[in-house]
Design a protein around this motif. Sequence first.
Motif, PDB file in Angstrom:
ATOM      1  N   ALA A 129     -12.138  -9.815  14.281  1.00 39.44           N
ATOM      2  CA  ALA A 129     -12.102  -9.378  12.885  1.00 39.44           C
ATOM      3  C   ALA A 129     -10.988 -10.158  12.194  1.00 39.44           C
ATOM      4  N   PRO A 130     -11.208 -10.649  10.977  1.00 40.54           N
ATOM      5  CA  PRO A 130     -10.176 -11.484  10.341  1.00 40.54           C
ATOM      6  C   PRO A 130      -8.842 -10.770  10.172  1.00 40.54           C
ATOM      7  N   LEU A 131      -8.903  -9.469   9.923  1.00 42.51           N
ATOM      8  CA  LEU A 131      -7.692  -8.640   9.854  1.00 42.51           C
ATOM      9  C   LEU A 131      -7.896  -7.515  10.871  1.00 42.51           C
ATOM     10  N   PRO A 132      -7.519  -7.747  12.129  1.00 46.68           N
ATOM     11  CA  PRO A 132      -7.868  -6.810  13.204  1.00 46.68           C
ATOM     12  C   PRO A 132      -7.292  -5.411  13.049  1.00 46.68           C
ATOM     13  N   LEU A 133      -6.108  -5.305  12.436  1.00 42.08           N
ATOM     14  CA  LEU A 133      -5.478  -3.996  12.253  1.00 42.08           C
ATOM     15  C   LEU A 133      -4.927  -3.916  10.831  1.00 42.08           C
ATOM     16  N   PRO A 134      -5.766  -3.537   9.878  1.00 40.46           N
ATOM     17  CA  PRO A 134      -5.306  -3.460   8.484  1.00 40.46           C
ATOM     18  C   PRO A 134      -4.166  -2.475   8.322  1.00 40.46           C
ATOM     19  N   ALA A 135      -3.358  -2.700   7.298  1.00 40.31           N
ATOM     20  CA  ALA A 135      -2.270  -1.772   7.003  1.00 40.31           C
ATOM     21  C   ALA A 135      -2.806  -0.407   6.600  1.00 40.31           C
ATOM     22  N   GLN A 136      -3.960  -0.384   5.957  1.00 41.79           N
ATOM     23  CA  GLN A 136      -4.598   0.841   5.490  1.00 41.79           C
ATOM     24  C   GLN A 136      -6.040   0.493   5.121  1.00 41.79           C
TER      25      GLN A 136
ATOM     26  N   CYS B 152     -11.977  -5.923  -0.739  1.00 44.53           N
ATOM     27  CA  CYS B 152     -10.838  -6.770  -1.098  1.00 44.53           C
ATOM     28  C   CYS B 152      -9.660  -6.426  -0.197  1.00 44.53           C
ATOM     29  N   ILE B 153      -8.781  -7.390  -0.028  1.00 39.50           N
ATOM     30  CA  ILE B 153      -7.567  -7.202   0.770  1.00 39.50           C
ATOM     31  C   ILE B 153      -6.374  -7.370  -0.161  1.00 39.50           C
ATOM     32  N   ILE B 154      -5.509  -6.378  -0.169  1.00 31.35           N
ATOM     33  CA  ILE B 154      -4.324  -6.425  -1.021  1.00 31.35           C
ATOM     34  C   ILE B 154      -3.345  -7.481  -0.491  1.00 31.35           C
ATOM     35  N   GLY B 155      -2.815  -8.282  -1.413  1.00 33.69           N
ATOM     36  CA  GLY B 155      -1.892  -9.335  -1.010  1.00 33.69           C
ATOM     37  C   GLY B 155      -0.488  -9.177  -1.536  1.00 33.69           C
ATOM     38  N   LYS B 156      -0.321  -8.295  -2.516  1.00 31.84           N
ATOM     39  CA  LYS B 156       0.983  -8.157  -3.154  1.00 31.84           C
ATOM     40  C   LYS B 156       1.315  -6.684  -3.344  1.00 31.84           C
ATOM     41  N   LYS B 157       2.502  -6.309  -2.946  1.00 33.66           N
ATOM     42  CA  LYS B 157       2.964  -4.929  -3.060  1.00 33.66           C
ATOM     43  C   LYS B 157       3.032  -4.520  -4.527  1.00 33.66           C
TER      44      LYS B 157
ATOM     45  N   MET C 173     -10.215   0.368  -9.183  1.00 27.01           N
ATOM     46  CA  MET C 173      -9.818   1.035  -7.940  1.00 27.01           C
ATOM     47  C   MET C 173      -8.320   0.888  -7.697  1.00 27.01           C
ATOM     48  N   ILE C 174      -7.817  -0.336  -7.855  1.00 30.55           N
ATOM     49  CA  ILE C 174      -6.399  -0.603  -7.598  1.00 30.55           C
ATOM     50  C   ILE C 174      -5.527   0.158  -8.589  1.00 30.55           C
ATOM     51  N   ALA C 175      -5.911   0.154  -9.853  1.00 31.11           N
ATOM     52  CA  ALA C 175      -5.122   0.870 -10.865  1.00 31.11           C
ATOM     53  C   ALA C 175      -5.089   2.366 -10.562  1.00 31.11           C
ATOM     54  N   HIS C 176      -6.219   2.905 -10.127  1.00 34.36           N
ATOM     55  CA  HIS C 176      -6.275   4.338  -9.834  1.00 34.36           C
ATOM     56  C   HIS C 176      -5.492   4.687  -8.565  1.00 34.36           C
ATOM     57  N   ILE C 177      -5.726   3.943  -7.501  1.00 38.32           N
ATOM     58  CA  ILE C 177      -5.092   4.248  -6.218  1.00 38.32           C
ATOM     59  C   ILE C 177      -3.576   4.113  -6.305  1.00 38.32           C
ATOM     60  N   SER C 178      -3.102   3.160  -7.094  1.00 39.53           N
ATOM     61  CA  SER C 178      -1.662   2.875  -7.117  1.00 39.53           C
ATOM     62  C   SER C 178      -0.869   3.793  -8.052  1.00 39.53           C
ATOM     63  N   LYS C 179      -1.518   4.775  -8.646  1.00 42.17           N
ATOM     64  CA  LYS C 179      -0.779   5.721  -9.482  1.00 42.17           C
ATOM     65  C   LYS C 179       0.223   6.485  -8.623  1.00 42.17           C
ATOM     66  N   SER C 180       1.498   6.310  -8.898  1.00 38.43           N
ATOM     67  CA  SER C 180       2.576   6.978  -8.160  1.00 38.43           C
ATOM     68  C   SER C 180       2.508   6.729  -6.658  1.00 38.43           C
ATOM     69  N   GLU C 181       1.852   5.642  -6.259  1.00 39.99           N
ATOM     70  CA  GLU C 181       1.698   5.313  -4.831  1.00 39.99           C
ATOM     71  C   GLU C 181       1.764   3.797  -4.669  1.00 39.99           C
TER      72      GLU C 181
ATOM     73  N   LEU D  92       0.975   0.314  -3.076  1.00 40.41           N
ATOM     74  CA  LEU D  92       0.017  -0.430  -2.269  1.00 40.41           C
ATOM     75  C   LEU D  92       0.761  -1.561  -1.557  1.00 40.41           C
ATOM     76  N   HIS D  93       0.348  -1.858  -0.322  1.00 41.62           N
ATOM     77  CA  HIS D  93       1.055  -2.831   0.505  1.00 41.62           C
ATOM     78  C   HIS D  93       0.131  -3.973   0.918  1.00 41.62           C
ATOM     79  N   PRO D  94       0.690  -5.145   1.176  1.00 41.75           N
ATOM     80  CA  PRO D  94      -0.115  -6.254   1.676  1.00 41.75           C
ATOM     81  C   PRO D  94      -0.849  -5.871   2.966  1.00 41.75           C
ATOM     82  N   GLY D  95      -2.093  -6.284   3.058  1.00 36.15           N
ATOM     83  CA  GLY D  95      -2.886  -5.991   4.249  1.00 36.15           C
ATOM     84  C   GLY D  95      -3.721  -4.735   4.150  1.00 36.15           C
ATOM     85  N   GLU D  96      -3.670  -4.043   3.012  1.00 36.74           N
ATOM     86  CA  GLU D  96      -4.547  -2.887   2.821  1.00 36.74           C
ATOM     87  C   GLU D  96      -5.939  -3.367   2.425  1.00 36.74           C
TER      88      GLU D  96
END
Length: 318
Positions: free
Chosen positions: A72-79, A165-170, A262-270, A272-276
């Motif tokens: 798998a290209p990202l065998p163990l995603p951050a989330q 999609c894979i998050i690349g920037k915190k 999705m990113i705008a909603h999920i990142s409310k008061s939370e 997001l980290h690279p590798g999610e």
Amino acid sequence: MKLLTFKQHDSDYLGALTDAGVFNLSAAAEGDSAFSSMQHFIEAGQPALDRAYALLASSSAFIPAEQVEWLAPLPLPAQIRDCLGFEEHLKNSYQSAIKLSAMAADDPVKAEQELQASGRFTVPEVWYQQPLYYKGNRFCVAPSGKDIVWPAYSEVMDFELELACIIGKKGKDIGHANAEDHIFGYTIYNDFSARDTQMQESAGPLGPAKSKDFDDSIVLGPVIVTADELEDPYQLRMQARINGETWCDNNSSTIHWKFSDMIAHISKSETLHPGEVIGSGTVGFGCGLEHLRFLNDGDVVELEIEHIGVISNKVVRR
């Protein structure tokens, strides 16, 4: 760039897929920890990607793609979060649920009419108000090519064709305008699902659990295409084939909630980290439930997304 994780001589490497074959980025950048794994590479950001392009341009050492073991290209995603981005899939699934429920009645036609009239199987208003998602098990990721063992507690196995999609920037409290600047790249996501277990769990208020969480239930791959290479993620042909028969031929343009939403909603008061990993949800007609056809022992599931590639897995009973 098309990035992969591969195994050769009992070691795992970061690579780039080209027309000439696989280029071993880890070996070319020996000593640079940013190239030791996909996760480290994503975390290293634009400087690592710039160096990867430079290394690729200056080398002619390529390995035939068939001579490496693809992981798998990202065998163990951050989330892992999986959203419900496609309205067509949701509507089709509710209609299939009505038909499946009615089949068990003494008068299926009458039962189907009553269920239609009940309003219980309509898209909930909240779906139109915000992106909805559940969290997947990041330890359940499998590569293309691996046999997927049917969970012992299920009799009804299904697949789901998704873009991810894979998050690349915190980031935290990310606005719509720059949300997609936080995307590192894109891959194919097969969300294998135990449908009979899901029907049982859906009576509870917490969402999917064992219907989605079993070993190798999430297939990612075959590569991660970096965001700079994919001109428009919302103009991609998406296809699903079972034993070579086409079950789905759709397009990512039909998405309702985009990754920026999705990113705008999920990142409310939370944060997001690279590798999610964030799944788009299933494209319309991209699963067996929508066709009222499910997988059998030994079936080969091929999912293809334009400009990304194909992932293929056989499902087998224990």
